[in-house]
Design an enzyme around this catalytic site. Structure first.
Site, PDB file in Angstrom:
ATOM      1  N   GLU A 170      63.949  44.037  74.378  1.00 19.47           N
ATOM      2  CA  GLU A 170      63.599  45.394  73.989  1.00 19.47           C
ATOM      3  C   GLU A 170      62.993  46.154  75.164  1.00 19.47           C
ATOM      4  OE1 GLU A 170      63.796  46.652  70.035  1.00 19.47           O
ATOM      5  OE2 GLU A 170      65.348  45.856  71.350  1.00 19.47           O
ATOM      6  N   LYS A 229      41.429  66.937  66.155  1.00 20.93           N
ATOM      7  CA  LYS A 229      42.259  66.735  67.344  1.00 20.93           C
ATOM      8  C   LYS A 229      43.193  65.537  67.144  1.00 20.93           C
ATOM      9  CE  LYS A 229      41.412  67.645  72.215  1.00 20.93           C
ATOM     10  NZ  LYS A 229      40.370  67.786  73.245  1.00 20.93           N
ATOM     11  N   ASP A 230      42.639  64.475  66.578  1.00 24.19           N
ATOM     12  CA  ASP A 230      43.463  63.288  66.294  1.00 24.19           C
ATOM     13  C   ASP A 230      44.523  63.588  65.234  1.00 24.19           C
ATOM     14  OD1 ASP A 230      42.168  61.757  68.143  1.00 24.19           O
ATOM     15  OD2 ASP A 230      40.878  60.719  66.724  1.00 24.19           O
ATOM     16  N   SER A 252      32.324  56.067  74.578  1.00 26.77           N
ATOM     17  CA  SER A 252      33.599  56.422  75.189  1.00 26.77           C
ATOM     18  C   SER A 252      33.414  56.902  76.620  1.00 26.77           C
ATOM     19  CB  SER A 252      34.286  57.523  74.387  1.00 26.77           C
ATOM     20  OG  SER A 252      34.585  57.097  73.081  1.00 26.77           O
ATOM     21  N   HIS A 281      32.022  51.474  70.537  1.00 24.95           N
ATOM     22  CA  HIS A 281      30.884  52.187  69.970  1.00 24.95           C
ATOM     23  C   HIS A 281      29.555  51.664  70.519  1.00 24.95           C
ATOM     24  CE1 HIS A 281      32.650  54.582  66.467  1.00 24.95           C
ATOM     25  NE2 HIS A 281      33.662  54.200  67.241  1.00 24.95           N
TER      26      HIS A 281
END
Length: 413
Positions: A288, A244-245, A220, A216
């Site tokens: 894994e 959108k998220d 972005s 922030h």
């Protein structure tokens, strides 16, 4: 851009709290009206998905810790009790197990998206570095958690991986004893691994806070790689990107629920449902899936110390990406040659994942060496040279100009 005016709260309680601790004003500024580049695509969903996966893991981990017993004689049995006797214990454990895979998957996509669009370049070097540090702590946390079920694969994975530190000159043996809490992987090892596994997710949470703070501050990145120049380049975070998220979260939860309810043990090893036995070594010890690329790099070097060094360098090299990439163009969208090498790197990473799951013999060893060589060749040689010899495509003047140009082409068609 002008500063965002403080909101006027109609609710008396919110107004009273906010006057003394402006938490609601901060949330309004950073989560509601926060100016976000208007051209972000769905590849930018994976950062928020990683944060949600982390919250799911912390919450389910807290509930599991209430019933888990970190003792070599009772750990395996306590897991079985969670699965069979604790109300919805099976559900909480399966969510926790599969959310780890979701976490690593979205983080890998998030990292490679950052590489493609140049999100590590100035002024976001520190933002990128904190992200890589988060990944390192994730790896440590996941490894510690994988040991806790105290099955055969858990025990022997812990034995093999922690034994790697003995390759370090002078202090290696002492460091291994410190990790084990004794002279081998035993009850003291399990206790300290449990304590650290419970603690480190909160360290990750703190690092995520710093990551968001840096994000922030520098704002972005976006698909064009062009910095915000005017208000027309941005949209408020809510409702445009919260919606959108939310869509991306819905898709991710559907995938997670599919594995939880239909294939809960898909990413697990059957031998890990056998209690740990120091006297019986499994035929094929495999970590894994999210560790497999670096496990393949470890095995690609015949020398033990060399393999350990290369394995850690494979992640550490991400820290210096801002120095290795000499191109002045940020986004891979405008770098035609870089695109090809980027997708070769992705294919190489997938190949390393596959090779890490295969036995260390025959053609798999040879392929592992070549794949490891290309991995480092990409970062150390190809990336710096591309900045000197590649001719990028023209970059738009601003984000809004690029968006407008796209709409004009659609209208003309």
């Amino acid at each position: 851009m002008s500063s965002t005016p403080s909101p006027v709260w109609s609710n008396r309680t919110i107004k009273w709290v906010d006057r003394r601790l402006p938490i609601f004003s901060m949330m309004h500024k950073e989560l509601i009206v926060y100016p976000t580049p208007r051209n972000l695509n769905y590849w930018w969903n994976f950062g928020s998905l990683a944060g949600i996966a982390l919250v799911i893991l912390i919450l389910t981990g807290i509930f599991l810790a209430m019933f888990y017993t970190p003792h070599e004689d009772m750990a395996f049995a306590s897991i079985e009790r969670i699965m069979r006797e604790v109300n919805f214990g099976w559900l909480i454990r399966f969510i926790h197990m599969n959310a780890v895979s979701l976490f690593f998957l979205v983080v890998y996509i998030h990292i490679f998206r950052g590489m493609y669009y140049g999100s590590y370049k100035a002024p976001r070097e520190l933002l990128w570095g904190i992200g890589v540090l988060i990944y390192l702590v994730m790896v440590g946390t996941a490894f510690l958690g994988y040991v806790l079920p105290w099955g055969q694969m858990s025990f022997w994975a812990a034995t093999v991986i922690t034994s790697l530190v003995t390759a370090i000159p002078v202090v290696g043996n002492d460091l291994a004893i410190w990790l084990w809490g004794g002279f081998s992987v035993d009850n003291d090892t399990l206790k300290r691994f449990f304590a650290l596994h419970y603690l480190l997710p909160f360290v990750i949470f703190a690092l995520v806070f710093l990551h968001l703070w840096a994000l922030h501050t520098t704002k972005s990145n976006n698909p064009t790689g062009v910095e915000v120049k005017k208000p027309a380049d941005t949209l408020p975070f809510h409702p445009y990107y919260t919606m959108k998220d939310a869509f991306g979260l819905g898709v991710a939860l559907i995938v997670l629920c599919f594995f939880v309810f239909f294939y809960p043990n898909y990413f697990n090893h059957a031998i890990n449902y056998v209690q740990a036995d120091p006297m019986v070594t499994p035929e094929h010890i495999v970590p894994e899936w999210y560790f497999l690329p670096f496990y393949a790099i470890l095995r690609a070097v015949p020398d033990k110390l060399g393999g350990v060094v290369l394995m850690f360098l494979a992640i550490a090299i991400w820290f210096i990406l801002p120095l290795l990439d000499t191109s002045k163009t940020r986004s891979g969208r405008f770098r035609p040659i870089f695109k090809w090498f980027f997708w070769l790197l992705v294919a190489d990473f997938v190949l390393l994942t596959y090779l890490g799951a295969m036995p260390a013999e025959g053609i798999y060893v040879t392929l592992g060496m070549w794949a490891t060589g290309y991995y480092f060749f990409h970062f150390v040689v190809i990336l710096p040279l591309l900045g000197w010899f590649e001719k990028p495509l023209p970059v738009p003047e601003s984000i809004s100009a690029a968006v407008t140009a796209g709409h004009e082409k659609e209208a003309a068609a």
